[in-house]
Design an enzyme around this catalytic site. Structure first.
Site, mmCIF file in Angstrom:
data_model
loop_
_atom_site.group_PDB
_atom_site.id
_atom_site.type_symbol
_atom_site.label_atom_id
_atom_site.label_comp_id
_atom_site.label_asym_id
_atom_site.label_seq_id
_atom_site.Cartn_x
_atom_site.Cartn_y
_atom_site.Cartn_z
ATOM 1 N N HIS A 56 0.844 -1.198 0.000
ATOM 2 C CA HIS A 56 0.000 0.000 0.000
ATOM 3 C C HIS A 56 0.878 1.246 0.000
ATOM 4 C CE1 HIS A 56 -4.013 -1.820 1.583
ATOM 5 N NE2 HIS A 56 -3.487 -2.521 0.587
ATOM 6 N N GLU A 58 0.775 3.937 1.715
ATOM 7 C CA GLU A 58 1.161 4.413 3.049
ATOM 8 C C GLU A 58 2.359 3.654 3.592
ATOM 9 O OE1 GLU A 58 -3.427 4.648 2.870
ATOM 10 O OE2 GLU A 58 -1.839 3.359 2.083
ATOM 11 N N CYS A 87 -6.558 2.428 4.824
ATOM 12 C CA CYS A 87 -7.327 1.267 5.266
ATOM 13 C C CYS A 87 -6.979 1.007 6.737
ATOM 14 C CB CYS A 87 -6.988 0.047 4.401
ATOM 15 S SG CYS A 87 -5.337 -0.642 4.684
ATOM 16 N N CYS A 90 -3.210 0.031 7.349
ATOM 17 C CA CYS A 90 -2.295 1.164 7.166
ATOM 18 C C CYS A 90 -2.468 2.182 8.288
ATOM 19 C CB CYS A 90 -2.518 1.815 5.805
ATOM 20 S SG CYS A 90 -1.942 0.767 4.445
#
Length: 185
Positions: A56, A58, A87, A90
């Protein structure tokens, strides 16, 4: 980033499958802020369709921050403009990072709210992130314009807002406030 990539991924009307995160870092010195241009740029998630391990945006960004070895005796503000809010996983990793790095503050401005789960855990992740000191807001016209001017290779063209930008931003802001308020009650 190019114009198309920005518009395709940050337009708050759509639902792109990619996540882009634009970032800038400032050193705080009393009431003054000093931009650190060497720590400005953007990252995107690494999906299953890419040769690298999926990651991801992040988490990719957290890896970059850690590689910078920011001086623990200084105070920094990280500002992230992200196409989707974090999410749950994260948000948890960002929360842990903030707890371990008290010399860093974080402001996340999201184009849209990530809601791709069935249990509402994204909401609790955002609440925990806010409780750890992160400021979480929805991007406004001015924020999209700032990203356009700062991170997009726009070739001198001014930012042209898409239809419904302000209305959608206001609706998402109300939704985010409702999510974050549940933590305060």
């Amino acid at each position: 980033m190019d114009e198309y990539t920005f518009t395709e991924n940050f337009n708050n009307q759509g639902r792109p499958s990619k996540t882009y995160l634009c970032y800038e870092v400032e050193r705080l010195d009393g009431d003054a802020t000093i931009p650190l241009d060497e720590y400005k740029g953007f990252v995107r998630n690494k999906g299953l369709d890419q040769p690298e391990k999926p990651c991801h945006a992040e988490l990719y960004f957290l890896g970059k921050i850690r590689s910078w070895n920011l001086d623990r005796n200084q105070h920094y503000r990280l500002t992230c403009f992200i196409s989707w809010s974090p999410c749950y996983d994260c948000a948890q990793k960002l929360t842990t990072f903030l707890k371990e790095n008290r010399h860093i503050s974080l402001h996340i401005l999201a184009s849209r709210i990530y809601t791709n789960n069935h249990f509402g855990c994204h909401q609790s992740g955002l609440c925990e992130l806010q409780a750890a000191g992160a400021r979480i807001t929805i991007m406004t016209f001015e924020d999209f314009k700032h990203c356009w001017e700062t991170f997009v290779d726009h070739k001198g063209k001014p930012f042209q807002p898409w239809e419904g930008l302000n209305v959608k931003s206001q609706a998402l802001c109300a939704e985010l406030q409702a999510i974050l308020k549940t933590q305060q009650n």
